[in-house]
Scaffold this motif. Sequence first.
Motif, PDB file in Angstrom:
ATOM      1  N   GLU A 131     107.247  16.286   4.202  1.00 18.95           N
ATOM      2  CA  GLU A 131     105.818  16.437   3.969  1.00 18.95           C
ATOM      3  C   GLU A 131     105.043  15.244   4.536  1.00 18.95           C
ATOM      4  N   ALA A 132     105.599  14.039   4.403  1.00 20.88           N
ATOM      5  CA  ALA A 132     104.946  12.870   4.991  1.00 20.88           C
ATOM      6  C   ALA A 132     104.902  12.982   6.505  1.00 20.88           C
ATOM      7  N   ALA A 133     105.966  13.543   7.093  1.00 14.37           N
ATOM      8  CA  ALA A 133     105.983  13.749   8.544  1.00 14.37           C
ATOM      9  C   ALA A 133     104.953  14.790   8.960  1.00 14.37           C
ATOM     10  N   ARG A 134     104.792  15.842   8.167  1.00 14.43           N
ATOM     11  CA  ARG A 134     103.777  16.856   8.469  1.00 14.43           C
ATOM     12  C   ARG A 134     102.377  16.265   8.393  1.00 14.43           C
ATOM     13  N   LEU A 135     102.140  15.441   7.388  1.00 18.71           N
ATOM     14  CA  LEU A 135     100.835  14.798   7.262  1.00 18.71           C
ATOM     15  C   LEU A 135     100.579  13.885   8.459  1.00 18.71           C
ATOM     16  N   THR A 136     101.590  13.129   8.859  1.00 19.06           N
ATOM     17  CA  THR A 136     101.445  12.241  10.014  1.00 19.06           C
ATOM     18  C   THR A 136     101.118  13.033  11.271  1.00 19.06           C
ATOM     19  N   LEU A 139      97.557  14.032  11.320  1.00 22.95           N
ATOM     20  CA  LEU A 139      96.689  12.893  11.601  1.00 22.95           C
ATOM     21  C   LEU A 139      96.722  12.521  13.082  1.00 22.95           C
ATOM     22  N   LYS A 140      97.870  12.661  13.713  1.00 23.64           N
ATOM     23  CA  LYS A 140      97.973  12.387  15.148  1.00 23.64           C
ATOM     24  C   LYS A 140      97.054  13.321  15.938  1.00 23.64           C
ATOM     25  N   ALA A 141      97.051  14.587  15.567  1.00 24.74           N
ATOM     26  CA  ALA A 141      96.177  15.544  16.262  1.00 24.74           C
ATOM     27  C   ALA A 141      94.712  15.186  16.059  1.00 24.74           C
ATOM     28  N   LEU A 142      94.370  14.764  14.847  1.00 21.02           N
ATOM     29  CA  LEU A 142      92.993  14.359  14.571  1.00 21.02           C
ATOM     30  C   LEU A 142      92.640  13.094  15.350  1.00 21.02           C
ATOM     31  N   ASN A 144      93.756  12.182  18.216  1.00 22.47           N
ATOM     32  CA  ASN A 144      93.508  12.561  19.608  1.00 22.47           C
ATOM     33  C   ASN A 144      92.133  13.191  19.783  1.00 22.47           C
ATOM     34  N   LYS A 145      91.753  14.039  18.833  1.00 26.70           N
ATOM     35  CA  LYS A 145      90.454  14.709  18.922  1.00 26.70           C
ATOM     36  C   LYS A 145      89.313  13.694  18.874  1.00 26.70           C
ATOM     37  N   LEU A 146      89.485  12.639  18.101  1.00 26.13           N
ATOM     38  CA  LEU A 146      88.426  11.652  17.927  1.00 26.13           C
ATOM     39  C   LEU A 146      88.425  10.578  19.011  1.00 26.13           C
ATOM     40  N   SER A 147      89.245  10.751  20.021  1.00 22.10           N
ATOM     41  CA  SER A 147      89.317   9.741  21.072  1.00 22.10           C
ATOM     42  C   SER A 147      88.064   9.711  21.940  1.00 22.10           C
ATOM     43  N   ASP A 148      87.351  10.835  22.019  1.00 24.99           N
ATOM     44  CA  ASP A 148      86.170  10.883  22.884  1.00 24.99           C
ATOM     45  C   ASP A 148      84.950  11.476  22.203  1.00 24.99           C
ATOM     46  N   LEU A 177      97.485   3.996   8.012  1.00 27.15           N
ATOM     47  CA  LEU A 177      96.521   4.427   9.023  1.00 27.15           C
ATOM     48  C   LEU A 177      96.274   3.395  10.125  1.00 27.15           C
ATOM     49  N   GLU A 178      96.936   2.262  10.056  1.00 31.53           N
ATOM     50  CA  GLU A 178      96.706   1.228  11.071  1.00 31.53           C
ATOM     51  C   GLU A 178      96.994   1.724  12.487  1.00 31.53           C
ATOM     52  N   ARG A 179      97.891   2.694  12.591  1.00 32.13           N
ATOM     53  CA  ARG A 179      98.242   3.219  13.922  1.00 32.13           C
ATOM     54  C   ARG A 179      97.214   4.232  14.427  1.00 32.13           C
ATOM     55  N   PHE A 180      96.191   4.505  13.626  1.00 34.38           N
ATOM     56  CA  PHE A 180      95.193   5.511  13.993  1.00 34.38           C
ATOM     57  C   PHE A 180      93.796   4.874  14.055  1.00 34.38           C
ATOM     58  N   PRO A 181      93.516   4.103  15.086  1.00 32.54           N
ATOM     59  CA  PRO A 181      92.220   3.399  15.139  1.00 32.54           C
ATOM     60  C   PRO A 181      91.016   4.324  15.203  1.00 32.54           C
ATOM     61  N   ASN A 182      91.156   5.469  15.844  1.00 27.84           N
ATOM     62  CA  ASN A 182      90.028   6.398  15.919  1.00 27.84           C
ATOM     63  C   ASN A 182      89.697   6.969  14.542  1.00 27.84           C
ATOM     64  N   ILE A 183      90.721   7.240  13.761  1.00 24.09           N
ATOM     65  CA  ILE A 183      90.498   7.743  12.405  1.00 24.09           C
ATOM     66  C   ILE A 183      89.863   6.658  11.539  1.00 24.09           C
ATOM     67  N   LEU A 184      90.323   5.428  11.677  1.00 26.18           N
ATOM     68  CA  LEU A 184      89.736   4.341  10.893  1.00 26.18           C
ATOM     69  C   LEU A 184      88.251   4.173  11.221  1.00 26.18           C
ATOM     70  N   ALA A 185      87.908   4.292  12.505  1.00 24.71           N
ATOM     71  CA  ALA A 185      86.494   4.199  12.890  1.00 24.71           C
ATOM     72  C   ALA A 185      85.706   5.393  12.335  1.00 24.71           C
TER      73      ALA A 185
END
Length: 219
Positions: A131-136, A139-142, A144-148, A177-185
């Motif tokens: 389940e933690a892997a599914r959540l991760t 978040l990876k897909a999100l 990527n979407k927030l990159s631009d 979430l440190e690995r997801f800078p776009n999500i943090l922003a």
Amino acid sequence: MIRLHHIPFSRSFRVLWLLEELGLKAELAHYSITDGSLRASEFKAISPVGRVPALEIDGITIYESAAIVEYLTETRPEHGLGRLAGDPERVQFLEWLGYAETQASILASLNMQHLFMGDPTPASPLVLKLEAARLTASLKALENKLSDQEWLLPSGFSAADTMMGFNLFSAPYYVHLERFPNILAYIERIKARPAYQEARKLDGNQEFYKKDFYEVPNG
């Protein structure tokens, strides 16, 4: 009369936040996930499965988050927070409503196993890892979407963001979430919205999480 049946830091925060974005003030009926109030016959007459949110508005009661979001944005189109039929972003809007709920179901599973399943039914380490892997992955897909773009839709903030915002304040209990800078922003942009700030004041204190982070146990 507008009444929102609510538990702090739960899915019902989505609706509380959206109501604030729409300039609508609701009476809050507070519940707890642990005191049996969700199983009371009076509440099940409002929400048959005994879950929040449930919203009483315009003489009707709605008890699914996405349905509430669609109803509010379609009956109050002047605020521009939905995407109506014929809008080029309509499909994206609906997809993000569904995506947010899918992600929330993963969080609900993690919450159930980490927080509410104790002896004699301990949580399965394998299931928690999956389940933690599914959540991760979600978040990876999100990320990527927030990159631009700053919000879920290219044109800007919408009620889809209020659906997703709840998830991003529960996810850090299970994924760093440190690995997801776009999500943090994205989270910082959410926190900067006056309607979000007002909704958080009204929300109440969460009573689920006793630790800052829940590791996957060995096993």
